[in-house]
Motif scaffolding. Structure first.
Motif, PDB file in Angstrom:
ATOM      1  N   ILE A 164     -33.195  32.082  45.786  1.00 59.81           N
ATOM      2  CA  ILE A 164     -32.994  31.260  44.338  1.00 59.81           C
ATOM      3  C   ILE A 164     -32.239  32.243  43.502  1.00 59.81           C
ATOM      4  CG2 ILE A 164     -34.223  30.153  42.600  1.00 59.81           C
ATOM      5  CD1 ILE A 164     -33.961  28.512  45.193  1.00 59.81           C
ATOM      6  N   LEU A 165     -33.311  33.296  42.952  1.00 56.63           N
ATOM      7  CA  LEU A 165     -32.814  34.372  42.012  1.00 56.63           C
ATOM      8  C   LEU A 165     -32.374  35.773  42.797  1.00 56.63           C
ATOM      9  CD1 LEU A 165     -35.607  33.924  39.534  1.00 56.63           C
ATOM     10  CD2 LEU A 165     -33.288  33.610  39.188  1.00 56.63           C
ATOM     11  N   TRP A 166     -32.878  35.969  43.824  1.00 54.40           N
ATOM     12  CA  TRP A 166     -32.667  36.986  44.788  1.00 54.40           C
ATOM     13  C   TRP A 166     -32.599  36.308  46.244  1.00 54.40           C
ATOM     14  CZ3 TRP A 166     -30.130  41.263  43.602  1.00 54.40           C
ATOM     15  CH2 TRP A 166     -30.220  42.477  44.409  1.00 54.40           C
ATOM     16  N   LYS A 167     -32.198  37.350  47.187  1.00 53.11           N
ATOM     17  CA  LYS A 167     -32.015  36.914  48.354  1.00 53.11           C
ATOM     18  C   LYS A 167     -33.461  36.897  49.108  1.00 53.11           C
ATOM     19  CE  LYS A 167     -30.752  41.592  49.656  1.00 53.11           C
ATOM     20  NZ  LYS A 167     -29.826  42.652  50.088  1.00 53.11           N
ATOM     21  N   GLY A 168     -33.634  35.816  50.037  1.00 54.36           N
ATOM     22  CA  GLY A 168     -34.726  35.537  50.382  1.00 54.36           C
ATOM     23  C   GLY A 168     -35.970  35.185  49.866  1.00 54.36           C
ATOM     24  N   TYR A 190     -43.927  39.649  46.440  1.00 56.22           N
ATOM     25  CA  TYR A 190     -45.191  39.200  45.454  1.00 56.22           C
ATOM     26  C   TYR A 190     -44.579  38.558  44.381  1.00 56.22           C
ATOM     27  CZ  TYR A 190     -47.062  43.187  48.048  1.00 56.22           C
ATOM     28  OH  TYR A 190     -47.538  43.896  48.904  1.00 56.22           O
ATOM     29  N   PHE A 191     -45.686  37.830  43.685  1.00 51.74           N
ATOM     30  CA  PHE A 191     -45.591  37.635  42.289  1.00 51.74           C
ATOM     31  C   PHE A 191     -46.503  38.288  41.315  1.00 51.74           C
ATOM     32  CE2 PHE A 191     -43.820  33.261  43.583  1.00 51.74           C
ATOM     33  CZ  PHE A 191     -42.775  33.570  42.859  1.00 51.74           C
ATOM     34  N   ALA A 192     -46.051  38.958  40.368  1.00 50.96           N
ATOM     35  CA  ALA A 192     -46.965  39.788  39.313  1.00 50.96           C
ATOM     36  C   ALA A 192     -47.498  38.517  38.547  1.00 50.96           C
ATOM     37  CB  ALA A 192     -46.206  40.972  38.817  1.00 50.96           C
ATOM     38  N   PRO A 220     -41.364  37.950  39.668  1.00 55.44           N
ATOM     39  CA  PRO A 220     -41.061  38.225  41.296  1.00 55.44           C
ATOM     40  C   PRO A 220     -40.871  39.713  41.328  1.00 55.44           C
ATOM     41  CG  PRO A 220     -39.028  37.291  40.069  1.00 55.44           C
ATOM     42  CD  PRO A 220     -40.117  37.075  39.145  1.00 55.44           C
ATOM     43  N   ILE A 221     -41.395  40.226  42.467  1.00 55.34           N
ATOM     44  CA  ILE A 221     -41.305  41.653  43.008  1.00 55.34           C
ATOM     45  C   ILE A 221     -40.781  41.659  44.432  1.00 55.34           C
ATOM     46  CG2 ILE A 221     -42.362  43.874  43.438  1.00 55.34           C
ATOM     47  CD1 ILE A 221     -44.543  43.158  41.449  1.00 55.34           C
ATOM     48  N   THR A 222     -39.667  42.068  44.644  1.00 60.13           N
ATOM     49  CA  THR A 222     -39.223  42.032  46.089  1.00 60.13           C
ATOM     50  C   THR A 222     -39.151  43.398  46.740  1.00 60.13           C
ATOM     51  OG1 THR A 222     -36.760  42.701  45.037  1.00 60.13           O
ATOM     52  CG2 THR A 222     -37.319  40.414  45.027  1.00 60.13           C
ATOM     53  N   SER A 275     -37.114  45.796  44.812  1.00 60.19           N
ATOM     54  CA  SER A 275     -37.578  46.340  43.474  1.00 60.19           C
ATOM     55  C   SER A 275     -39.015  47.100  43.641  1.00 60.19           C
ATOM     56  CB  SER A 275     -37.819  45.273  42.734  1.00 60.19           C
ATOM     57  OG  SER A 275     -39.031  44.349  43.081  1.00 60.19           O
ATOM     58  N   MET A 276     -39.762  46.529  44.654  1.00 61.60           N
ATOM     59  CA  MET A 276     -41.219  47.357  44.880  1.00 61.60           C
ATOM     60  C   MET A 276     -41.213  49.014  44.834  1.00 61.60           C
ATOM     61  SD  MET A 276     -44.320  46.298  44.921  1.00 61.60           S
ATOM     62  CE  MET A 276     -45.490  47.635  44.378  1.00 61.60           C
ATOM     63  N   PRO A 277     -40.411  49.598  45.445  1.00 62.10           N
ATOM     64  CA  PRO A 277     -40.519  51.023  45.856  1.00 62.10           C
ATOM     65  C   PRO A 277     -40.228  51.749  44.366  1.00 62.10           C
ATOM     66  CG  PRO A 277     -39.075  50.326  47.593  1.00 62.10           C
ATOM     67  CD  PRO A 277     -39.419  48.894  46.487  1.00 62.10           C
ATOM     68  N   SER A 278     -39.446  51.183  43.509  1.00 60.41           N
ATOM     69  CA  SER A 278     -39.313  51.947  41.887  1.00 60.41           C
ATOM     70  C   SER A 278     -40.744  51.744  41.217  1.00 60.41           C
ATOM     71  CB  SER A 278     -38.360  51.179  41.355  1.00 60.41           C
ATOM     72  OG  SER A 278     -38.724  49.895  40.741  1.00 60.41           O
TER      73      SER A 278
END
Length: 500
Positions: A88-92, A96-98, A111-113, A116-119
């Motif tokens: 929808i907003l990003w692939k797959g 998580y959802f914060a 959303p946290i993908t 994005s999670m590693p950063s």
């Protein structure tokens, strides 16, 4: 005797510092690469197709196709992800959802993908490594570290884990820090904040605490409970505590209070984390401002706060920002947030490299009379008054009084003092003078007899804590707004008889 772990940390810190210097020295090129990758990766998503990402080649194309949105405007896309849809907003699907509390929309699901999670984890680690590289201090890695945060218990919804950001990050503590980290998992899972802090006090008292981290207002509660329990200053309880890491609010109004609670000065590192991304961290002890994270899958745009509510405000990139201007920060991320207004305003303190301070919230300001007073101004003003009078505070907030029972309207400052000034009038006058010097609109309203000088209303001891408890926001990442354009908080403080 220095441990092997402390010795090995220094060369690792040096390597990381070199990497950071590489991208921070080439900011525009770094951001262009991030921009192109974001557009390319999301071109086949629902959002990418809706906004013709395949035709976007540069920032001008992006501005034409993708309007600035807040959570409300993006919500219909997020709801599709919450319902289980992919791409929808990003692939797959996100990992998580914060979950955060929104002011108008109830709960917000950010959303946290996997991209994005590693950063979220690396930026906090890098802040500490930059400190080690700059100061040469590394012995603290042998002691215990505490991070005051929300519960790590997560729920699941359609295959996506759901929880508070700090609780999500707790699952990613590196193995080499696991033994050093407090509180314990069991204590961290306690939901009631006061019960949790009591448990943390018991757990940490016998330990060699070297790093303490959290939002200042909640760390203060922890410190006060430590002192109440032992009748000692925090610095005497924890002899090797020398580094305080904080984020979420400006530390300056708390600094004097903290130095009194600790009994000495300690080094500090400021962070700028949010559910939407980890944006910046303090990379130098002697520099004002935090290094903007330019290579973390976040593309930044900026709109001058003064023109934000114009019909078509100009969106600029890093190459056009100026030092000292108040900007609304707009982000596009590898978590699928596009031209997203997080609500924060920032000012640049440096452009080589790009360092920012958080100046306030675009929704948190007072302009009931056209003065447009912002968070940075009220924090600077109260800091000036604290220095002038040697007072210290626990917390404060500001609201307009539009319809006083008599006389002109004014700004009402609700202040909970830790150490009250000898002369409250001098304190108020110093604040008012500082505000006039910073904000010409406010000065014109005072000198033009549209407003009378501000008034201070005293809040009872632990009044703000009781207020936060009453609205279900005690502890964690929650904090009191510094100012508002209405009297919702002010009226509640009066209703609860929390003012003197």
């Amino acid at each position: 005797m220095t441990s092997i772990k402390a010795l090995l940390t220094k060369p690792f810190a040096k390597i990381v510092a070199k990497r950071i210097k590489r991208w921070s020295s080439n900011p525009l090129e770094t951001q262009e690469k991030v921009f192109q990758k974001l557009i390319s990766e999301a071109a086949s998503t629902v959002f990418g197709k809706d906004h013709d990402f395949v035709s976007i080649n540069n920032h001008d194309d992006f501005v034409k196709r993708v309007p600035v949105r807040d959570y409300e405007a993006l919500k219909h896309y997020v709801e599709r992800i919450v319902d289980g849809e992919e791409n929808i907003l990003w692939k797959g699907k996100p990992l998580y959802f914060a979950k955060t509390s929104g002011t108008t929309s109830g709960a917000k699901y950010i959303p946290i993908t996997k991209e994005s999670m590693p950063s979220h984890v690396e930026a906090a680690r890098n802040a500490i490594l930059m400190y080690i590289n700059e100061t040469g201090k590394s012995s603290f890695v042998d002691g215990k570290m505490i991070f005051l945060q929300g519960s790590p218990i997560l729920k699941e919804q359609n295959g996506i884990q759901l929880g508070r950001l700090s609780g999500i990050v707790a699952h990613y503590v590196p193995k080499y820090l696991q033994k050093n980290r407090l509180p314990s998992w069991e204590t961290n899972c306690i939901e009631d904040w006061e019960t949790k802090v009591d448990a943390i006090v018991e757990e940490t008292l016998p330990e060699n605490m070297t790093i303490i981290s959290g939002i200042p207002s909640w760390v203060q509660m922890y410190f006060e409970k430590l002192i109440e329990k032992t009748d000692k200053k925090v610095g005497d309880i924890f002899k090797n505590f020398n580094l305080f890491i904080f984020g979420g609010v400006n530390y300056e109004p708390y600094r004097a209070k903290f130095e009194n609670l600790i009994g000495r000065k300690v080094d500090s590192i400021e962070l700028y984390p949010a559910s939407e991304g980890f944006f910046a961290f303090q990379d130098k002890q002697d520099e004002k401002g935090m290094l903007l994270q330019l290579n973390s899958g976040i593309f930044y745009e900026f709109i001058e706060a003064e023109h934000f509510f114009d019909e078509s405000p100009k969106r600029i990139t890093l190459k056009d920002v100026k030092i000292g201007v108040n900007y609304v920060m707009i982000i596009s991320t590898n978590a699928g947030l596009w031209a997203y207004n997080i609500g924060d305003t920032v000012q640049f303190k440096s452009t080589a490299p790009f360092r920012v301070i958080v100046s306030g919230r675009i929704k948190h300001f007072i302009s009931a009379f056209g003065e447009h007073v912002i968070g940075k101004e009220v924090e600077q003003a109260i800091n000036d008054a604290l220095k002038e009078t040697n007072a210290s505070i626990n917390e404060f907030t500001v609201a307009p009084q539009i319809n006083p029972e008599q006389g002109l309207p004014y700004h009402e400052w609700f202040v909970e003092f830790a150490n009250a000034p000898e002369n409250l009038n001098t304190f108020a006058e110093t604040i008012d003078q500082s505000l006039q010097e910073q904000n010409s609109y406010y000065k014109d309203l005072i000198t033009g007899k549209v407003l009378m000088p501000l008034k201070i209303t005293l809040v009872k001891k632990e009044g703000f804590k009781d207020y936060m408890k009453s609205i279900g926001k005690l502890g964690g990442q929650n904090k009191i707004p510094r100012l508002a354009n209405d009297r919702k908080i002010a009226d509640k403080l009066y209703q609860m008889r929390l003012v003197k």
